[in-house]
Design an enzyme around this catalytic site. Structure first.
Site, PDB file in Angstrom:
ATOM      1  N   ASP A  11       0.888  -1.159   0.000  1.00 11.69           N
ATOM      2  CA  ASP A  11       0.000   0.000   0.000  1.00 11.69           C
ATOM      3  C   ASP A  11       0.926   1.208   0.000  1.00 11.69           C
ATOM      4  OD1 ASP A  11      -1.662   2.111   0.559  1.00 11.69           O
ATOM      5  OD2 ASP A  11      -2.301   1.385   2.533  1.00 11.69           O
ATOM      6  N   LYS A  73       2.959  11.067  -3.738  1.00 10.77           N
ATOM      7  CA  LYS A  73       1.762  10.510  -4.365  1.00 10.77           C
ATOM      8  C   LYS A  73       0.793  11.591  -4.843  1.00 10.77           C
ATOM      9  CE  LYS A  73      -1.723   7.023  -3.187  1.00 10.77           C
ATOM     10  NZ  LYS A  73      -2.139   6.126  -2.088  1.00 10.77           N
ATOM     11  N   GLU A 174      -7.287   0.703  -4.245  1.00 11.44           N
ATOM     12  CA  GLU A 174      -7.254   0.552  -2.785  1.00 11.44           C
ATOM     13  C   GLU A 174      -8.556  -0.011  -2.213  1.00 11.44           C
ATOM     14  OE1 GLU A 174      -4.007   4.146  -2.534  1.00 11.44           O
ATOM     15  OE2 GLU A 174      -6.024   4.515  -1.795  1.00 11.44           O
ATOM     16  N   ASP A 196     -13.225   5.242   3.130  1.00  6.88           N
ATOM     17  CA  ASP A 196     -11.796   5.550   3.254  1.00  6.88           C
ATOM     18  C   ASP A 196     -11.574   7.041   3.518  1.00  6.88           C
ATOM     19  OD1 ASP A 196      -9.105   6.010   2.952  1.00  6.88           O
ATOM     20  OD2 ASP A 196      -8.892   4.932   1.060  1.00  6.88           O
TER      21      ASP A 196
END
Ligand code: AMP
Length: 525
Positions: A11, A73, A174, A196
């Protein structure tokens, strides 16, 4: 299991990364040499030329912010002119510069690095952690990305893996990984919502799980809603406290505010486990006489909860949208999986339970659930992860988060594959020449939801060349746009007349030329 059979699941997070693998039928989240299961996605370039990656870099961020890179990211696969990069230029202490082809580059200690190199360093750190834990080399990985990552962002993430010496077998979303962590091998028939809530973004994904089939029904998100909003709110609350104590405000002191935000984040996390907390911030500002003033602030969870409810409420607007897309009501959901640090807040858990009218699933750690799913997917690609009697390889049916299309002559966006289409999928269109004796046709490919092509994200250009010189409209080229299982765009073109595969040239926007990639590989990370 042979070394080259060993697949790890990573991850690769904005703030933290986690690596896991399946060993003897069980998932292991692999700790580093200090026992930490979570690694900061940070890279520090030290004065002596060495590079520190992971939790060791976190300390450097405090003492040497200019040379410590984080949040790669947020920038990977983006155009230099994008909002994200512009925000980064204002907020990040390190230097982001413009490279060729609109690619943002990180400039640190006189060297320029591509974002895939920075993310690649984090991936290599995760690979090293896995190799140390397993006592053998690791060459293959499944890496997760946010469901809303476009083609370029996925390609650059895959490149990061390549630079780290990993063969990235799959790039998976994800939320799908999180659902896999819960549902794999349980033979359930259920509708799962993956909620999330991270540091800067919020996503909700609804999946239908039937045995081994994990099908995304709908997904929605808000890229400007996250844990940071709580920090800001709490910091402002603290400012108010300061004004009451000292009789003057700090609205125009950005340095004091950024210090308060850091304190606020710590306080917020403390309040996730305690009912009240106290902080002392020394010498926060100078008063009119030039005397330093401290802030002593005492707060209880309830008053913070009251001030932050509306932030959590905003997440439910996004949930409403996803449920509408799935043609479901909140109570139709059979299980709610929590992902991301912000879901540790009791307020979030309580409000999620009220919204879905059921307690969320909390038996897997919200920080680890995505890596666990990636590990399961990875293991299933090379062998039966849970051995005898185990269910077969899971089938992941994802959807594309954005429409894919081309720009028309008048500048509009002609959608070829609509948002939420199940992937893998493909669509074929016939293009013709528009002027006599035209031997090349250029197609500009975009992803997004605006009717105007230029308002969407440009993925790249395709040039069909070497066409037969003929009157306009006569030469017909069949172009097939495919979104593969990794969510990446593959384009092929065929001359209708001859059936011959048409020559194409793809220039990825915000991407690297083959030479540049070669140079990165040579430089090594
Ligand atoms: P992630 O992007 O999933 O790593 O989540 C990062 C966000 O989670 C940041 O805003 C953190 O402040 C927040 N966070 C981490 N731990 C906690 C906690 N115990 N309580 C509240 N928020 C947390």
């Amino acid at each position: 299991m042979a070394a080259n059979d060993h697949v790890i699941g990573i991850d690769l997070g904005t703030t933290n990364s986690v690596v896991a693998t399946v060993l003897d039928g069980e998932v292991h989240v692999m700790p580093d040499e200090a026992g930490a299961r979570l690694q900061a996605s940070m890279v520090a370039f030290l004065e002596d030329g060495s590079v520190v990656v992971g939790n060791g870099a976190r300390q450097e961020a405090v003492v040497d912010p200019i040379n410590t890179i984080y949040s790669a990211k947020r920038l990977i696969g983006r155009h230099y002119t994008s909002t994200e990069v512009k925000t980064a230029l204002q907020q990040f202490p390190f230097k982001v510069v413009k490279g060729k082809n609109q690619v943002p580059l990180i400039e640190v200690r006189g060297e320029r690095y591509g974002l895939p190199e920075i993310s690649g360093m984090t991936l290599r750190r995760m690979k090293d952690i896995a190799e140390r834990y397993l006592g053998q080399p690791v060459g293959q990985a499944v890496v997760t990305v946010p469901a809303n990552f476009n083609d370029t962002q996925r390609q650059m993430t895959k490149l990061a893996g390549h630079l780290a010496g990993l063969d990235v077998l799959r790039v998976i979303n994800e939320p799908t990984a999180a659902a896999l962590a819960y549902g794999y091998g349980r033979d359930i028939d259920a509708r799962i919502a993956v909620y999330d809530f991270g540091g800067g973004t919020f996503d909700i994904t609804i999946l239908q799980v039937r045995g081994n089939v994990f099908e995304v029904v709908s997904t929605a998100g808000d890229t400007f809603l996250g844990g940071d909003d709580f920090d800001n709110r709490l910091a402002r609350y603290m400012l108010l406290g300061f004004k009451q104590q000292h009789g003057f405000g700090l609205e125009h002191d950005p340095l004091a505010f950024s210090r308060l935000k850091q304190v606020a984040e710590k306080l917020k996390c403390e309040l996730s486990v305690k009912d009240r907390a106290i902080v002392n911030v020394r010498e926060l500002a100078l008063n009119a006489d030039g005397k330093p003033c401290d802030l002593r602030f005492q707060v209880d969870r309830q008053s913070v909860d009251e001030r932050c409810q509306d932030i959590v409420q905003r997440s439910f607007l996004v949930c409403d949208e996803a449920l509408r897309g799935a043609r479901m009501k909140a109570e139709d959901v059979d299980g709610v999986v929590l992902v991301g640090g912000t879901t540790r807040m009791p307020l979030v858990r309580q409000m999620v339970a009220e919204y879905f009218r059921r307690e969320p699933l909390t038996d897997l750690n919200p920080d680890e659930v995505v890596a666990i799913g990636a590990a399961i997917q990875g293991a299933s690609l090379v062998s039966d992860p849970f051995e005898k009697g185990a269910p077969a390889q899971p089938l992941l049916l994802d959807v594309t988060p954005m429409s894919l299309g081309v720009q028309t002559v008048s500048g509009y966006f002609d959608v070829l594959i609509p948002r939420n289409a199940s992937i893998p999928c493909e669509q074929t269109r016939v293009f013709t020449t528009t002027v006599d004796d035209q031997t090349t046709v250029r197609l500009q490919i975009y992803q997004g939801e605006s009717k105007v092509a230029a308002d969407n994200t440009k993925l790249g250009e395709i040039e069909l060349y070497g066409l037969r010189a003929a009157p306009r409209g006569e030469v017909e080229i069949e172009v097939t746009f495919e979104i593969d299982a990794d969510g990446m765009v593959v384009v092929t073109a065929r001359d209708r007349e001859t059936g011959i595969e048409q020559a194409t040239r793809i220039n990825v926007s915000a991407g690297y030329s083959p030479d540049e990639v070669e140079a990165m590989i040579e430089r090594g990370i």
